[in-house]
Design a protein around this motif. Structure first.
Motif, short mmCIF file in Angstrom:
data_model
loop_
_atom_site.label_atom_id
_atom_site.label_comp_id
_atom_site.label_asym_id
_atom_site.label_seq_id
_atom_site.Cartn_x
_atom_site.Cartn_y
_atom_site.Cartn_z
N CYS A 15 10.44 8.70 -5.77
CA CYS A 15 9.51 9.09 -4.72
C CYS A 15 10.07 8.69 -3.37
O CYS A 15 10.96 7.83 -3.26
N SER A 16 9.55 9.31 -2.32
CA SER A 16 9.96 9.00 -0.96
C SER A 16 8.89 9.47 0.01
O SER A 16 8.52 10.65 0.01
N ALA A 17 8.39 8.55 0.82
CA ALA A 17 7.41 8.87 1.84
C ALA A 17 8.10 8.86 3.21
O ALA A 17 8.17 7.83 3.86
N PHE A 18 8.65 9.99 3.60
CA PHE A 18 9.38 10.15 4.85
C PHE A 18 10.65 9.31 4.90
O PHE A 18 11.14 8.99 5.98
N GLY A 19 11.20 8.95 3.76
CA GLY A 19 12.42 8.18 3.73
C GLY A 19 13.63 9.05 3.41
O GLY A 19 13.57 9.90 2.53
N PRO B 83 6.49 -1.10 1.30
CA PRO B 83 5.09 -1.28 0.91
C PRO B 83 4.71 -0.40 -0.28
O PRO B 83 3.91 -0.81 -1.13
N CYS B 84 5.28 0.81 -0.34
CA CYS B 84 4.97 1.72 -1.45
C CYS B 84 5.50 1.15 -2.76
O CYS B 84 4.82 1.19 -3.79
N ALA B 85 6.73 0.63 -2.71
CA ALA B 85 7.33 0.06 -3.92
C ALA B 85 6.51 -1.12 -4.43
O ALA B 85 6.31 -1.27 -5.65
N ARG B 86 6.03 -1.96 -3.53
CA ARG B 86 5.23 -3.10 -3.96
C ARG B 86 3.88 -2.65 -4.53
O ARG B 86 3.37 -3.22 -5.50
N LEU C 207 -3.00 9.89 3.81
CA LEU C 207 -3.18 10.18 2.38
C LEU C 207 -2.57 9.05 1.57
O LEU C 207 -1.38 8.76 1.69
N ARG C 208 -3.38 8.41 0.75
CA ARG C 208 -2.93 7.28 -0.05
C ARG C 208 -2.74 7.71 -1.51
O ARG C 208 -3.52 8.50 -2.04
N GLU C 209 -1.71 7.13 -2.14
CA GLU C 209 -1.46 7.42 -3.54
C GLU C 209 -2.65 7.01 -4.41
O GLU C 209 -2.95 7.66 -5.41
N ASP D 13 0.87 -1.18 0.00
CA ASP D 13 0.00 0.00 0.00
C ASP D 13 0.90 1.23 0.00
O ASP D 13 2.02 1.18 0.50
N PHE D 14 0.43 2.31 -0.58
CA PHE D 14 1.24 3.53 -0.66
C PHE D 14 0.58 4.60 0.19
O PHE D 14 -0.33 5.29 -0.26
N VAL D 15 1.03 4.73 1.43
CA VAL D 15 0.54 5.75 2.36
C VAL D 15 1.60 6.84 2.45
O VAL D 15 2.72 6.58 2.86
N TRP D 16 1.24 8.04 2.08
CA TRP D 16 2.22 9.12 2.03
C TRP D 16 2.62 9.66 3.40
O TRP D 16 3.74 10.15 3.58
N CYS D 17 1.71 9.58 4.38
CA CYS D 17 1.94 10.34 5.61
C CYS D 17 1.00 9.89 6.72
O CYS D 17 0.02 9.16 6.46
#
Length: 273
Positions: free
Chosen positions: A142-146, A85-88, A60-62, A52-56
């Motif tokens: 992309c990067s979600a807090f990474g 999880p975002c990459a998958r 907020l989901r992609e 799953d892609f959770v931004w924050c």
């Protein structure tokens, strides 16, 4: 800002506000995220999911935000992927994704989740300040807090991302909103009091008895981000500040409904090479 179990494992004894360079930040990041990987996933794994892609923390989901656009057939780099999880999620939608992270502990969770989901995202251990990829390898990053909040030289990260992006490629990343640094790291009423200067860029550092950093987080102002991105040859075309959604009650560290109703907790920069 950090977890008591990891602090105990690393011998953290004090908080300092001191300047630290890239080498100290990298060493602290490796030690911290390796030590914290188990507790991090025990606490946040369900929220983040495995594909799953959770931004924050605002949830907020992609899937809903569509900040990256159509990723099918695109080459994508996730910087600071953690357990990926975002990459998958991106891979399941047809992207060719590579996940990069500094922590072997976090990548261990990523590898296990690859097996569990059957979504085999390539994983690379590496430093965002020195990306191990050829020029113009990716269509988007992309990067979600990474990575970004934890590096000493954010300009190096942005320059490296710009280097590995193809012309017209996009770089989208989420970080703690810079204005949050003026408040205590507290989700409750005490976290509504201004106690620091927005303009103080001194990193938040936890140290052991010898003064060795065990956790490092760097602060930049909005203007600092704009200048660093522009210097790297990137053009900012959007800055998203997710609002706290109605009915969302889950706290994450300093993030809470109380604070989220009053001021932003996340800034998501969208840039193009």
């Amino acid at each position: 800002m950090s977890n008591p179990s990891a602090e105990k494992a690393l011998g953290t004894t004090a908080v300092a506000r001191v300047n630290v360079g890239s080498a100290e930040s990298v060493a602290a990041n490796i030690a911290w995220w390796d030590a914290d990987a188990d507790d991090y996933h025990a606490e946040h794994g369900e929220f983040l999911g495995v594909a799953d892609f959770v931004w924050c923390p605002e949830s907020l989901r992609e899937e809903d935000a569509n900040l990256l656009g159509d990723v099918s057939g695109r080459d994508v780099l996730e910087v600071g992927c953690g357990s990926a999880p975002c990459a998958r999620w991106l891979s399941a939608r047809g992207a060719r994704v590579v996940g990069l992270d500094l922590s072997a502990g976090m990548l261990g969770y990523a590898s296990a989740a690859n097996i569990a989901t059957g979504i085999d995202v390539p994983l690379i251990r590496g430093n965002a300040e020195q990306l191990p990829f050829a020029d113009e390898t990716f269509d988007l990053a992309c990067s979600a807090f990474g990575a970004v909040p934890f590096v000493a030289d954010v300009g190096a990260v942005f320059s490296e991302v710009a280097r590995v992006l193809r012309p017209g490629g996009t770089w989208t990343f989420a970080v703690t909103h810079p204005m949050r640094w003026i408040f205590p790291d507290d989700p409750g009423p005490d976290g509504l009091r201004v106690t620091g200067s927005y303009f103080d860029r001194t990193p938040y550092v936890e140290v052991d008895d010898q003064g060795t950093p065990t956790y490092v987080e760097h602060h930049r102002t909005l203007g600092d981000y704009v200048r660093a991105l522009t210097a790297a040859g990137l053009t900012i075309f959007d800055l998203a500040e997710p609002e706290w959604p109605e009915g969302h009650t889950q706290k994450w560290g300093q993030w809470s409904p109380l604070r989220g109703e009053l001021f932003p907790g996340t800034a998501i920069f969208r840039c193009r090479r």
